[in-house]
Design an enzyme around this catalytic site. Structure first.
Site, PDB file in Angstrom:
ATOM      1  CB  CYS A  54      -0.891  -0.006   1.245  1.00 26.45           C
ATOM      2  SG  CYS A  54      -1.969   1.427   1.362  1.00 26.45           S
ATOM      3  CG  HIS A  66      -5.596  -2.226  -1.560  1.00 23.84           C
ATOM      4  ND1 HIS A  66      -4.545  -2.817  -0.891  1.00 23.84           N
ATOM      5  CD2 HIS A  66      -5.372  -0.883  -1.468  1.00 23.84           C
ATOM      6  CE1 HIS A  66      -3.751  -1.887  -0.408  1.00 23.84           C
ATOM      7  NE2 HIS A  66      -4.213  -0.698  -0.753  1.00 23.84           N
ATOM      8  CD  GLU A  67      -6.836   1.465  -4.342  1.00 19.00           C
ATOM      9  OE1 GLU A  67      -6.972   2.479  -3.635  1.00 19.00           O
ATOM     10  OE2 GLU A  67      -5.741   0.878  -4.473  1.00 19.00           O
ATOM     11  CG  HIS A  85      -7.363   2.756   0.911  1.00 19.94           C
ATOM     12  ND1 HIS A  85      -6.598   3.015   2.017  1.00 19.94           N
ATOM     13  CD2 HIS A  85      -6.532   2.181   0.011  1.00 19.94           C
ATOM     14  CE1 HIS A  85      -5.348   2.612   1.800  1.00 19.94           C
ATOM     15  NE2 HIS A  85      -5.281   2.093   0.590  1.00 19.94           N
TER      16      HIS A  85
HETATM   17 ZN    ZN Z   1      -3.602   1.199  -0.209  1.00 20.78          ZN
END
Ligand code: ZN
Length: 193
Positions: free
Chosen positions: A110, A152-153, A156
């Site tokens: 990341c 993953h995004e 966030h």
């Molecule tokens: Zn990330």
């Protein structure tokens, strides 16, 4: 111009990001932010960047997986990861549906935790309902590495980082990953988001 990417420990990375209205999305400030996020992601380089990573708690992320990022991976690594070229695009206010359990385990990094990586289990297939950069509704059906990037995004935007999902004993500096943990065929780190 490259934006500053905030590192782990900044509360913005742990906040629930706010959805954008269509008017907010189409405003010149947000459209300019998208352009700057694209430049920042390419400069890093990374395959994804979420607005909280530049300090903006908005439900927006940019994604791009270029062929040139995949050159260090062998054909079998690419096949194993189901990793293909993904053109630049923007996801806004995404709703993520996991199509299957998180059984795919690969190394992930990341941009907000520079220099580290870990094994992270993810679902192989996902469906995402979202808006694009023009505010048009999109349904994205994704598998493999693209599905991993989306997970993953979108994490966030919910204040979640890969370290919340990682196999914690695999957590490693990238230097030591390359020295000790990397498979014999995989070259370099897997790209970061
Ligand atoms: Zn990330």
């Amino acid at each position: 111009m490259r934006l500053k990417i905030v590192n782990v420990g900044d509360p913005v990375l742990r906040a629930l990001a706010e959805p954008l209205t269509r008017d907010q999305l189409l405003s010149s400030s947000v459209q300019t932010m998208i352009d700057l996020m694209r430049e920042t992601m390419r400069d890093a380089p990374g395959v994804g960047l979420a607005a909280p990573q530049i300090g903006e708690p908005m439900q927006l992320a940019v994604i791009e997986d270029k062929a040139e990022y995949q050159q260090s991976l062998s054909k079998s690594d690419l096949k194993e990861r189901d990793r293909k070229e993904i053109p630049f695009h923007v996801i806004v206010n995404p709703m993520l549906e996991l199509l299957g359990d998180p059984t795919e385990v690969f190394t992930e990094g990341c941009l907000s935790l520079p220099g580290f990586s870990a094994l992270v289990p993810r679902s192989k297939q996902v469906r995402v309902l979202c808006l694009d950069h023009r505010g048009e509704s999109r349904v994205i059906e994704a598998s493999g590495w693209y599905a991993r990037i989306l997970q993953h995004e979108i994490d966030h935007l919910q204040g979640t980082l890969y370290i919340d999902r990682m196999q914690s004993r695999s957590f490693s500096s990238i230097e030591n990953y390359n020295r000790y943990a990397k498979s014999s065929t995989a070259a370099g780190e897997d790209r970061r988001g």
